[in-house]
Design an enzyme around this catalytic site. Structure first.
Site, PDB file in Angstrom:
ATOM      1  N   TYR A 164     -15.498   5.154 -23.623  1.00 43.75           N
ATOM      2  CA  TYR A 164     -15.690   4.583 -24.965  1.00 43.75           C
ATOM      3  C   TYR A 164     -14.359   4.062 -25.512  1.00 43.75           C
ATOM      4  O   TYR A 164     -14.283   2.937 -26.038  1.00 43.75           O
ATOM      5  CB  TYR A 164     -16.258   5.663 -25.877  1.00 43.75           C
ATOM      6  CG  TYR A 164     -16.442   5.275 -27.325  1.00 43.75           C
ATOM      7  CD1 TYR A 164     -17.569   4.574 -27.747  1.00 43.75           C
ATOM      8  CD2 TYR A 164     -15.500   5.640 -28.289  1.00 43.75           C
ATOM      9  CE1 TYR A 164     -17.747   4.233 -29.081  1.00 43.75           C
ATOM     10  CE2 TYR A 164     -15.678   5.310 -29.628  1.00 43.75           C
ATOM     11  CZ  TYR A 164     -16.797   4.613 -30.015  1.00 43.75           C
ATOM     12  OH  TYR A 164     -16.971   4.279 -31.344  1.00 43.75           O
TER      13      TYR A 164
ATOM     14  N   ILE B 122     -22.437   3.513 -40.323  1.00 42.05           N
ATOM     15  CA  ILE B 122     -21.545   2.509 -40.910  1.00 42.05           C
ATOM     16  C   ILE B 122     -22.233   1.149 -41.024  1.00 42.05           C
ATOM     17  O   ILE B 122     -22.036   0.418 -41.997  1.00 42.05           O
ATOM     18  CB  ILE B 122     -20.247   2.440 -40.084  1.00 42.05           C
ATOM     19  CG1 ILE B 122     -19.408   3.700 -40.374  1.00 42.05           C
ATOM     20  CG2 ILE B 122     -19.439   1.176 -40.397  1.00 42.05           C
ATOM     21  CD1 ILE B 122     -18.288   3.950 -39.415  1.00 42.05           C
TER      22      ILE B 122
ATOM     23  N   LYS C 210     -13.265   0.251 -26.520  1.00 43.03           N
ATOM     24  CA  LYS C 210     -12.730  -0.090 -27.832  1.00 43.03           C
ATOM     25  C   LYS C 210     -11.384  -0.808 -27.710  1.00 43.03           C
ATOM     26  O   LYS C 210     -11.070  -1.687 -28.526  1.00 43.03           O
ATOM     27  CB  LYS C 210     -12.626   1.167 -28.705  1.00 43.03           C
ATOM     28  CG  LYS C 210     -13.991   1.795 -29.024  1.00 43.03           C
ATOM     29  CD  LYS C 210     -14.834   0.838 -29.846  1.00 43.03           C
ATOM     30  CE  LYS C 210     -16.269   1.210 -29.982  1.00 43.03           C
ATOM     31  NZ  LYS C 210     -17.029   0.306 -30.856  1.00 43.03           N
TER      32      LYS C 210
ATOM     33  N   THR D  47     -21.403  10.309 -39.188  1.00 45.50           N
ATOM     34  CA  THR D  47     -22.518   9.417 -38.901  1.00 45.50           C
ATOM     35  C   THR D  47     -23.439  10.072 -37.868  1.00 45.50           C
ATOM     36  O   THR D  47     -23.017  10.961 -37.125  1.00 45.50           O
ATOM     37  CB  THR D  47     -22.026   8.071 -38.329  1.00 45.50           C
ATOM     38  OG1 THR D  47     -21.403   8.327 -37.047  1.00 45.50           O
ATOM     39  CG2 THR D  47     -21.022   7.396 -39.255  1.00 45.50           C
TER      40      THR D  47
ATOM     41  N   SER E 124     -28.450   2.674 -39.381  1.00 43.20           N
ATOM     42  CA  SER E 124     -27.893   3.956 -39.836  1.00 43.20           C
ATOM     43  C   SER E 124     -26.373   3.856 -39.853  1.00 43.20           C
ATOM     44  O   SER E 124     -25.795   2.840 -39.437  1.00 43.20           O
ATOM     45  CB  SER E 124     -28.336   5.102 -38.917  1.00 43.20           C
ATOM     46  OG  SER E 124     -27.768   4.948 -37.626  1.00 43.20           O
TER      47      SER E 124
ATOM     48  N   SER F 171     -12.365   1.500 -32.738  1.00 43.48           N
ATOM     49  CA  SER F 171     -12.068   2.906 -32.987  1.00 43.48           C
ATOM     50  C   SER F 171     -10.594   3.159 -32.734  1.00 43.48           C
ATOM     51  O   SER F 171     -10.001   2.571 -31.823  1.00 43.48           O
ATOM     52  CB  SER F 171     -12.893   3.791 -32.059  1.00 43.48           C
ATOM     53  OG  SER F 171     -12.409   5.120 -32.079  1.00 43.48           O
TER      54      SER F 171
END
Length: 323
Positions: free
Chosen positions: A201, A52, A205, A234, A50, A175
């Site tokens: 997160y 990207i 990244k 997304t 799903s 990100s």
């Protein structure tokens, strides 16, 4: 200082990371860059069922590439594979069910893959943002296990395969959130203090950017890049960041717009004219630090991160059957 970073980052995001930011940047794209036939080349895309990942796999399949979809959920992955084959007419789409948060599973998969396939381009797209501190069956914090360690193990395990091929590339989907984080190697598994999934997160990244820069120094025959897809609509954004999604949904990029730079880095001859190890946004290398944000880390910390990840990696390799 963190409030300053967050404020600067959000203003930058409103200007650059939204759909209008993409539309503005894309006026300077050369369409010929991605009008490339990649038949005969092999691509592996993680998190490809799903968002990207799927959009990237679809565009590569449309251009004739052999695409290996690495996904966790078998049912959703089989649906995605069917849709890609139907949409592109490309039958060379292969499915592998692997949980990127499970190091032993990654090692087992990689060893089998190396014996059966060739690989020109690895696209590390799988990721997660878990907002409460959860541990995997191996006792690893789930965001770290997926975003950082899983990416590290899969890439290092497949480097020997990539080294055999001409024009080998590794692209990692990071990100822009990493811009608010300085590398912190003292608490890789976020066990100290209050747990904030968004910041964990963002730290992961940042780690992906550092790891990419380090790989570029040591593996000169492979072109490494890391990128920010912008703020895209997304399934992952909807589920992990519902408040952000509600506020921003009318301005978010499409999945295809988010995937555009991944595809460009994976197939365009122009991408590899630029140095290895750079951070990209909208087909351009961009700085990895905000002005005055104090997010630079000492080289010793960056090298120590690689040592720590290698230690984790080897521990799970020895525990994995068949490696």
């Amino acid at each position: 200082m963190s409030w300053y970073r967050n404020a600067v980052w959000f203003v930058k995001g409103l200007r650059e990371y939204t759909r209008s930011g993409y539309e503005s940047a894309s006026k300077h794209f050369n369409p010929a860059d991605t009008e490339v036939n990649v038949a005969g080349r092999s691509f592996l895309v993680t998190g490809a069922n799903s968002g990207i990942g799927k959009a990237t796999a679809t565009e590569i399949a449309r251009r004739g590439g052999t695409v290996h979809l690495v996904c966790r959920n078998k049912e959703r992955a089989e649906v995605a594979k069917g849709e890609i084959v139907t949409e592109t007419g490309n039958q060379n789409i292969f499915l592998h069910i692997v949980d990127i948060s499970n190091p032993k599973e990654i090692w087992k998969f990689a060893e089998k893959f190396k014996n059966e396939h060739k690989l020109n381009v690895l696209i590390n797209n799988a990721g997660c943002m878990v907002n409460t501190r959860e541990l995997t069956e191996d006792g690893l914090e789930k965001n770290f296990a997926t975003n950082t360690l899983g990416t590290y193990i899969l890439t290092t395990a497949l480097l020997p395969l990539l080294e055999k091929e001409a024009d080998a590339r590794v692209i990692t989907v990071s990100s822009g959130g990493m811009l608010v984080q300085k590398l912190n190697i003292s608490d890789l598994q976020s066990g100290n203090g209050t747990f904030d999934g968004t910041m964990v997160y963002a730290q992961n990244k940042r780690q992906q950017v550092v790891v990419t820069e380090q790989w570029a120094k040591t593996h000169r025959n492979i072109h490494f890049s890391v990128m920010h897809p912008g703020w895209a609509d997304t399934p992952a954004v909807r589920s992990a960041m519902p408040d952000f999604y509600q506020k921003m949904k009318n301005t978010l990029r499409t999945e295809a717009q988010g995937a555009d730079t991944v595809v460009w880095l994976a197939i365009s001859p122009e991408a590899t004219k630029l140095p290895s190890g750079l951070f990209f946004q909208d087909r351009q290398p961009v700085p990895t630090h905000l002005p005055l944000a104090s997010t630079h880390s000492p080289l010793e910390d960056e090298e120590k991160l690689m040592e720590m990840l290698e230690e984790f990696s080897q521990k799970f390799k020895s525990a994995s059957p068949g490696t």
